[in-house]
Write an enzyme that holds these catalytic residues in place. Structure first.
Site, PDB file in Angstrom:
ATOM      1  N   HIS A  76       0.850  -1.193   0.000  1.00 42.01           N
ATOM      2  CA  HIS A  76       0.000   0.000   0.000  1.00 42.01           C
ATOM      3  C   HIS A  76       0.886   1.245   0.000  1.00 42.01           C
ATOM      4  O   HIS A  76       1.780   1.383   0.834  1.00 42.01           O
ATOM      5  CB  HIS A  76      -0.869  -0.064   1.263  1.00 42.01           C
ATOM      6  CG  HIS A  76      -1.831   1.052   1.448  1.00 42.01           C
ATOM      7  ND1 HIS A  76      -3.036   1.104   0.789  1.00 42.01           N
ATOM      8  CD2 HIS A  76      -1.786   2.153   2.243  1.00 42.01           C
ATOM      9  CE1 HIS A  76      -3.702   2.198   1.182  1.00 42.01           C
ATOM     10  NE2 HIS A  76      -2.960   2.847   2.057  1.00 42.01           N
ATOM     11  N   MET A  87       0.591  11.596  -0.118  1.00 47.10           N
ATOM     12  CA  MET A  87       0.105  12.770   0.629  1.00 47.10           C
ATOM     13  C   MET A  87       0.716  14.034   0.036  1.00 47.10           C
ATOM     14  O   MET A  87       1.926  14.083  -0.193  1.00 47.10           O
ATOM     15  CB  MET A  87       0.533  12.662   2.090  1.00 47.10           C
ATOM     16  CG  MET A  87       0.104  11.367   2.760  1.00 47.10           C
ATOM     17  SD  MET A  87       0.715  11.338   4.453  1.00 47.10           S
ATOM     18  CE  MET A  87       0.133   9.728   4.977  1.00 47.10           C
ATOM     19  N   HIS A  95      -3.148   5.030  -2.262  1.00 45.83           N
ATOM     20  CA  HIS A  95      -4.156   5.808  -1.542  1.00 45.83           C
ATOM     21  C   HIS A  95      -3.840   7.277  -1.796  1.00 45.83           C
ATOM     22  O   HIS A  95      -2.834   7.788  -1.314  1.00 45.83           O
ATOM     23  CB  HIS A  95      -4.045   5.410  -0.063  1.00 45.83           C
ATOM     24  CG  HIS A  95      -4.915   6.161   0.865  1.00 45.83           C
ATOM     25  ND1 HIS A  95      -4.790   6.051   2.234  1.00 45.83           N
ATOM     26  CD2 HIS A  95      -5.924   7.035   0.653  1.00 45.83           C
ATOM     27  CE1 HIS A  95      -5.690   6.825   2.817  1.00 45.83           C
ATOM     28  NE2 HIS A  95      -6.385   7.440   1.883  1.00 45.83           N
ATOM     29  N   ASP A 105      -8.235   0.955   6.891  1.00 41.48           N
ATOM     30  CA  ASP A 105      -6.906   1.577   6.914  1.00 41.48           C
ATOM     31  C   ASP A 105      -6.766   2.504   8.115  1.00 41.48           C
ATOM     32  O   ASP A 105      -7.495   3.481   8.243  1.00 41.48           O
ATOM     33  CB  ASP A 105      -6.723   2.364   5.606  1.00 41.48           C
ATOM     34  CG  ASP A 105      -5.328   2.955   5.446  1.00 41.48           C
ATOM     35  OD1 ASP A 105      -4.426   2.583   6.209  1.00 41.48           O
ATOM     36  OD2 ASP A 105      -5.145   3.783   4.528  1.00 41.48           O
ATOM     37  N   MET A 144      -4.201  10.718  -1.128  1.00 37.91           N
ATOM     38  CA  MET A 144      -4.626  11.774  -0.194  1.00 37.91           C
ATOM     39  C   MET A 144      -4.175  13.099  -0.782  1.00 37.91           C
ATOM     40  O   MET A 144      -3.317  13.806  -0.236  1.00 37.91           O
ATOM     41  CB  MET A 144      -3.987  11.525   1.187  1.00 37.91           C
ATOM     42  CG  MET A 144      -4.588  10.325   1.901  1.00 37.91           C
ATOM     43  SD  MET A 144      -3.565   9.767   3.277  1.00 37.91           S
ATOM     44  CE  MET A 144      -2.539   8.575   2.439  1.00 37.91           C
ATOM     45  N   MET A 185     -11.472   4.717   6.196  1.00 38.32           N
ATOM     46  CA  MET A 185     -10.404   5.167   7.092  1.00 38.32           C
ATOM     47  C   MET A 185     -10.859   4.955   8.530  1.00 38.32           C
ATOM     48  O   MET A 185     -11.971   5.337   8.901  1.00 38.32           O
ATOM     49  CB  MET A 185     -10.096   6.650   6.876  1.00 38.32           C
ATOM     50  CG  MET A 185      -9.385   6.981   5.574  1.00 38.32           C
ATOM     51  SD  MET A 185      -7.942   5.965   5.222  1.00 38.32           S
ATOM     52  CE  MET A 185      -6.851   6.396   6.587  1.00 38.32           C
ATOM     53  N   ASP A 195       0.966   5.287   0.375  1.00 37.82           N
ATOM     54  CA  ASP A 195       0.211   6.427   0.904  1.00 37.82           C
ATOM     55  C   ASP A 195       0.743   7.712   0.294  1.00 37.82           C
ATOM     56  O   ASP A 195       1.835   8.160   0.643  1.00 37.82           O
ATOM     57  CB  ASP A 195       0.338   6.457   2.435  1.00 37.82           C
ATOM     58  CG  ASP A 195      -0.559   5.421   3.080  1.00 37.82           C
ATOM     59  OD1 ASP A 195      -1.763   5.443   2.790  1.00 37.82           O
ATOM     60  OD2 ASP A 195      -0.050   4.590   3.854  1.00 37.82           O
TER      61      ASP A 195
HETATM   62  C1  DX5 Z   1      -2.782   7.055   7.084  1.00 42.04           C
HETATM   63  C2  DX5 Z   1      -2.497   6.068   5.988  1.00 42.04           C
HETATM   64  C3  DX5 Z   1      -2.382   4.657   6.436  1.00 42.04           C
HETATM   65  C4  DX5 Z   1      -1.261   4.430   7.399  1.00 42.04           C
HETATM   66  C5  DX5 Z   1      -1.568   3.238   8.215  1.00 42.04           C
HETATM   67  O1  DX5 Z   1      -2.969   8.318   6.521  1.00 42.04           O
HETATM   68  O2  DX5 Z   1      -3.516   6.110   5.015  1.00 42.04           O
HETATM   69  O3  DX5 Z   1      -2.274   3.783   5.327  1.00 42.04           O
HETATM   70  O4  DX5 Z   1      -0.010   4.262   6.782  1.00 42.04           O
HETATM   71  O5  DX5 Z   1      -0.636   3.186   9.242  1.00 42.04           O
HETATM   72  P1  DX5 Z   1      -0.953   2.498  10.630  1.00 42.04           P
HETATM   73  O6  DX5 Z   1      -1.243   1.060  10.335  1.00 42.04           O
HETATM   74  O7  DX5 Z   1       0.300   2.721  11.392  1.00 42.04           O
HETATM   75  O8  DX5 Z   1      -2.139   3.205  11.220  1.00 42.04           O
HETATM   76 ZN    ZN Z   2      -3.477   4.517   3.401  1.00 39.32          ZN
END
Ligand code: DX5
Ligand code: ZN
Length: 218
Positions: free
Chosen positions: A33, A37, A66, A175, A68, A137, A35
């Site tokens: 996965h 951002m 993902h 997640d 964001m 989420m 992330d």
């Molecule tokens: C948060 C992310 C998650 C995060 C999960 O913004 O979307 O994917 O990396 O991390 P843990 O498992 O540590 O909550």
């Molecule tokens: Zn994520």
């Protein structure tokens, strides 16, 4: 639906990314996965499409990303061209989210969508014809290592009931704050795709932690 585990490399040690990824792969990671951002949609900046290209050189395990980010359409082709299989834009990011999800399909990707903890489950109904997976989420996005928000459990149940009526083949991902203590309960509530960051990569033995999580989610 067979449960799948997707370690989030946000919590990996980037000084030895390949070692961490290989350990998770040996433990049986089903996906990795990513992330993404942008510092606008969430108060943090992570990495972009280049990380997908790097991951493709390290592993054959499929990738999901993902998004964001406030303008997902600008980046969808880049992530798909880099080899990411499935993209989850945030439903809150654009007023014309249907067009955004349609763009993923038009570019040959699998389509996901992400809902923040405060977003009503029913908001996904207009998108259902396009979707392969819905990600709930269970923390406010932006950082790894946050605490699971308890009300997320009822949201999984509510979404599974709705999908069973309208489109049973759609998968539910969860997640944020997922670990050994709650993954079994989340599975029972109806989630089938588990994204785990810190509970995988902060473990002393990453490979064994992935195995243990996979056992606990069955
Ligand atoms: C948060 C992310 C998650 C995060 C999960 O913004 O979307 O994917 O990396 O991390 P843990 O498992 O540590 O909550
Ligand atoms: Zn994520």
């Amino acid at each position: 639906m067979k449960p799948l585990l997707a370690p989030s490399i946000l919590s990996a040690n980037f000084a030895r990314l390949e070692d961490d990824v290989k350990a998770a792969e040996k433990g049986g990671a089903d996906y990795f996965h990513l992330d993404i951002m942008d510092g606008h949609f969430v108060p943090n900046i992570s990495y972009g499409p280049m990380i997908a290209e790097t991951m493709k050189r390290i592993t054959d395990v499929p990738l999901d990303a993902h998004l964001m980010i406030t303008n997902p359409r600008e980046y969808i082709p880049m992530f798909l061209d880099a080899g990411v299989e499935l993209l989850y834009p945030q439903i809150e990011a654009t007023y014309d989210i249907y067009r955004t999800v349609q763009m993923i399909k038009d570019h040959g990707g699998k389509a996901g969508i992400t809902l923040n903890p405060g977003t009503p489950i029913s908001n996904v109904i207009p998108l259902l014809d396009l979707l392969d997976r819905i990600m709930l989420m269970s923390v406010c996005p932006g950082f790894g290592g946050q605490k699971f928000i308890p009300s997320s459990l009822d949201r999984i149940t509510e979404l599974r009931q709705m999908l069973d009526e309208k489109k049973p083949e759609v998968s539910i991902a969860v997640d944020g704050g997922v670990d050994l203590s709650n993954i079994g309960t989340l599975r029972k509530a109806g989630a089938d795709f588990f994204i785990v960051g810190s509970a995988v990569f902060n473990a002393d033995d990453i490979q064994q932690r992935v195995r243990d999580l996979k056992k606990a989610m069955k």
